[in-house]
Design an enzyme around this catalytic site. Structure first.
Site, PDB file in Angstrom:
ATOM      1  N   LYS A  19     -11.774   3.101  -7.378  1.00 44.30           N
ATOM      2  CA  LYS A  19     -11.937   1.740  -7.916  1.00 44.30           C
ATOM      3  C   LYS A  19     -12.326   0.768  -6.798  1.00 44.30           C
ATOM      4  CE  LYS A  19      -7.622   1.464  -9.182  1.00 44.30           C
ATOM      5  NZ  LYS A  19      -7.129   2.730  -8.617  1.00 44.30           N
ATOM      6  N   ARG A  94      -2.264  -4.028 -14.501  1.00 49.78           N
ATOM      7  CA  ARG A  94      -1.657  -2.711 -14.331  1.00 49.78           C
ATOM      8  C   ARG A  94      -0.504  -2.459 -15.287  1.00 49.78           C
ATOM      9  NH1 ARG A  94      -3.009  -1.561  -8.687  1.00 49.78           N
ATOM     10  NH2 ARG A  94      -2.089   0.425  -8.113  1.00 49.78           N
ATOM     11  N   ARG A 133      -8.309   9.337   3.069  1.00 45.15           N
ATOM     12  CA  ARG A 133      -8.794   7.948   3.142  1.00 45.15           C
ATOM     13  C   ARG A 133      -8.437   7.267   4.468  1.00 45.15           C
ATOM     14  NH1 ARG A 133      -7.375   3.891  -1.520  1.00 45.15           N
ATOM     15  NH2 ARG A 133      -5.277   4.640  -1.104  1.00 45.15           N
ATOM     16  N   ARG A 166      -3.342   4.092   5.108  1.00 45.37           N
ATOM     17  CA  ARG A 166      -2.344   3.268   4.406  1.00 45.37           C
ATOM     18  C   ARG A 166      -1.001   3.984   4.381  1.00 45.37           C
ATOM     19  NH1 ARG A 166      -5.237   1.183  -1.022  1.00 45.37           N
ATOM     20  NH2 ARG A 166      -3.210   1.767  -1.856  1.00 45.37           N
ATOM     21  N   ARG A 177       3.443   6.743  -6.886  1.00 44.75           N
ATOM     22  CA  ARG A 177       2.375   5.865  -7.403  1.00 44.75           C
ATOM     23  C   ARG A 177       1.749   6.470  -8.659  1.00 44.75           C
ATOM     24  NH1 ARG A 177      -1.295   5.536  -2.413  1.00 44.75           N
ATOM     25  NH2 ARG A 177      -2.680   4.302  -3.735  1.00 44.75           N
TER      26      ARG A 177
HETATM   27  P1  AP5 Z   1     -10.656   4.134  -3.182  1.00 41.15           P
HETATM   28  O1  AP5 Z   1     -11.935   3.470  -3.620  1.00 41.15           O
HETATM   29  O2  AP5 Z   1      -9.908   3.550  -2.036  1.00 41.15           O
HETATM   30  O3  AP5 Z   1      -9.705   4.401  -4.451  1.00 41.15           O
HETATM   31  P2  AP5 Z   1      -8.854   3.397  -5.333  1.00 41.15           P
HETATM   32  O4  AP5 Z   1      -9.017   3.800  -6.757  1.00 41.15           O
HETATM   33  O5  AP5 Z   1      -9.192   1.978  -4.982  1.00 41.15           O
HETATM   34  O6  AP5 Z   1      -7.406   3.792  -4.841  1.00 41.15           O
HETATM   35  P3  AP5 Z   1      -6.154   2.903  -4.398  1.00 41.15           P
HETATM   36  O7  AP5 Z   1      -5.206   3.870  -3.769  1.00 41.15           O
HETATM   37  O8  AP5 Z   1      -6.572   1.731  -3.566  1.00 41.15           O
HETATM   38  O9  AP5 Z   1      -5.668   2.444  -5.771  1.00 41.15           O
HETATM   39  P4  AP5 Z   1      -4.295   1.885  -6.117  1.00 41.15           P
HETATM   40  O10 AP5 Z   1      -4.597   1.324  -7.447  1.00 41.15           O
HETATM   41  O11 AP5 Z   1      -3.176   2.840  -6.064  1.00 41.15           O
HETATM   42  O12 AP5 Z   1      -3.960   0.888  -4.911  1.00 41.15           O
HETATM   43  P5  AP5 Z   1      -3.840  -0.692  -4.855  1.00 41.15           P
HETATM   44  O13 AP5 Z   1      -4.276  -1.123  -3.525  1.00 41.15           O
HETATM   45  O14 AP5 Z   1      -4.429  -1.340  -6.051  1.00 41.15           O
HETATM   46  O15 AP5 Z   1     -11.061   5.668  -2.846  1.00 41.15           O
HETATM   47  C1  AP5 Z   1     -10.089   6.581  -2.357  1.00 41.15           C
HETATM   48  C2  AP5 Z   1     -10.756   7.534  -1.348  1.00 41.15           C
HETATM   49  O16 AP5 Z   1     -11.740   8.322  -2.028  1.00 41.15           O
HETATM   50  C3  AP5 Z   1     -11.518   6.823  -0.212  1.00 41.15           C
HETATM   51  O17 AP5 Z   1     -11.358   7.556   0.970  1.00 41.15           O
HETATM   52  C4  AP5 Z   1     -12.995   6.860  -0.658  1.00 41.15           C
HETATM   53  O18 AP5 Z   1     -13.886   6.903   0.447  1.00 41.15           O
HETATM   54  C5  AP5 Z   1     -13.040   8.145  -1.471  1.00 41.15           C
HETATM   55  N1  AP5 Z   1     -13.950   8.099  -2.603  1.00 41.15           N
HETATM   56  C6  AP5 Z   1     -14.064   7.083  -3.505  1.00 41.15           C
HETATM   57  N2  AP5 Z   1     -14.972   7.394  -4.452  1.00 41.15           N
HETATM   58  C7  AP5 Z   1     -15.417   8.649  -4.153  1.00 41.15           C
HETATM   59  C8  AP5 Z   1     -16.364   9.549  -4.761  1.00 41.15           C
HETATM   60  N3  AP5 Z   1     -17.016   9.214  -5.916  1.00 41.15           N
HETATM   61  N4  AP5 Z   1     -16.577  10.758  -4.187  1.00 41.15           N
HETATM   62  C9  AP5 Z   1     -15.912  11.125  -3.051  1.00 41.15           C
HETATM   63  N5  AP5 Z   1     -15.014  10.318  -2.423  1.00 41.15           N
HETATM   64  C10 AP5 Z   1     -14.757   9.099  -2.974  1.00 41.15           C
HETATM   65  O19 AP5 Z   1      -2.225  -0.880  -5.004  1.00 41.15           O
HETATM   66  C11 AP5 Z   1      -1.346  -0.559  -3.952  1.00 41.15           C
HETATM   67  C12 AP5 Z   1       0.065  -1.018  -4.335  1.00 41.15           C
HETATM   68  O20 AP5 Z   1       0.091  -2.456  -4.501  1.00 41.15           O
HETATM   69  C13 AP5 Z   1       0.609  -0.476  -5.675  1.00 41.15           C
HETATM   70  O21 AP5 Z   1       1.207   0.792  -5.517  1.00 41.15           O
HETATM   71  C14 AP5 Z   1       1.612  -1.579  -6.076  1.00 41.15           C
HETATM   72  O22 AP5 Z   1       2.822  -1.449  -5.371  1.00 41.15           O
HETATM   73  C15 AP5 Z   1       0.931  -2.853  -5.594  1.00 41.15           C
HETATM   74  N6  AP5 Z   1       0.094  -3.485  -6.639  1.00 41.15           N
HETATM   75  C16 AP5 Z   1      -1.266  -3.699  -6.549  1.00 41.15           C
HETATM   76  N7  AP5 Z   1      -1.720  -4.301  -7.663  1.00 41.15           N
HETATM   77  C17 AP5 Z   1      -0.648  -4.473  -8.471  1.00 41.15           C
HETATM   78  C18 AP5 Z   1      -0.496  -5.018  -9.782  1.00 41.15           C
HETATM   79  N8  AP5 Z   1      -1.548  -5.506 -10.474  1.00 41.15           N
HETATM   80  N9  AP5 Z   1       0.753  -5.018 -10.321  1.00 41.15           N
HETATM   81  C19 AP5 Z   1       1.817  -4.541  -9.641  1.00 41.15           C
HETATM   82  N10 AP5 Z   1       1.751  -4.009  -8.393  1.00 41.15           N
HETATM   83  C20 AP5 Z   1       0.506  -3.970  -7.809  1.00 41.15           C
END
Ligand code: AP5
Length: 228
Positions: A19, A94, A133, A166, A177
């Protein structure tokens, strides 16, 4: 790709689905803000603000930050002028309460119905992506040791910043998660499907293929609703 006004894009999907990678590209191409609640929280943690001190232990356990805290942060950011023309939400909403409140906020701001895209991907792909990552400590650019390595190991291609992992990508936290995702976020797909707003992409595909699939969705919606 150009986008006119007042359209919110929501990229849904499990941790590691891609994402962040796709929403950054997509927002750049549409010239609208990339709105990542995860990035906003990590920034607050690194600055040691009150929000950061509250969120840090929750994020380290792989749980979700409470809805009221998230909604306050989101509404403050959405009120800034650069969000008036549209936004790409990454990792938000979320939970059902977040989605319901977002619907009310978007309506009050005169936004059209959001475009919601679910990133579908298998568990084994997610683990490889999360454990591989690395992100730039300066600009946040995302790399992957297996699939998208930087030109020079440990260094960002764009600004030479140091690449870091991270803390919540440790396998034990990833497990939590994924549990939070299944319990609290997966129901959103049905919520948006029932409203006829849900599209999906095969997020296991390569990055360029996923980008093309997203463009195809936008073109189809443009054809249906007129220019976005
Ligand atoms: P990446 O693009 O980084 O994946 P992502 O889907 O963004 O994964 P995240 O881990 O960032 O999602 P998340 O939702 O858990 O984390 P967030 O920061 O929102 O890609 C991942 C890897 O794959 C990279 O190395 C990339 O290069 C590779 N890749 C990507 N696409 C590819 C492809 N097509 N082919 C090959 N490789 C590929 O949340 C973190 C924490 O914050 C949560 O756990 C929670 O505690 C808190 N939080 C955030 N938002 C909220 C909310 N709205 N409500 C409550 N708590 C929240």
């Amino acid at each position: 790709m150009e986008m006119a006004t007042n359209r919110a894009f929501i990229f849904l999907g499990p941790p590691g689905a891609g994402k962040g990678t796709q929403s950054k590209r997509f927002a750049r191409r549409c010239a609208v803000p990339h709105f990542s609640t995860g990035d906003m929280l990590r920034d607050a943690v690194s600055r040691g603000t009150e929000l950061g001190r509250l969120a840090r232990p929750i994020m380290e356990r792989g749980e979700l930050v409470p809805d009221d805290v998230i909604m306050k942060m989101v509404e403050e950011r959405l009120a800034e002028p650069d969000c008036a023309g549209g936004v790409v939400f990454d990792g938000f909403p979320r939970t059902l309460p977040q989605a319901e409140q977002l619907g009310r906020v978007l309506e009050s701001k005169g936004f059209g119905k959001p475009v919601v895209v679910d990133f579908e991907v298998s568990l084994d792909v997610l683990m490889r992506r999360l454990t591989g990552r690395w992100s730039c400590s300066v600009c946040g650019a995302i790399y992957n040791a297996y699939d998208a390595p930087p030109k020079v190991r440990g260094t960002c291609d764009h600004d030479g910043g140091k690449l870091v992992q991270r803390p919540d990508d440790r396998p034990d936290v990833v497990k939590e998660r994924l549990v939070a995702y299944e319990r609290q976020t997966m129901p959103l797909a049905d919520y948006y499907r029932r409203q006829g707003l849900l599209d999906a992409v095969d997020a296991s595909a390569g990055m360029e293929d996923v980008s093309r699939a997203l463009e195809a969705i936008i073109k189809r919606i443009e054809g249906r609703d007129g220019r976005l």
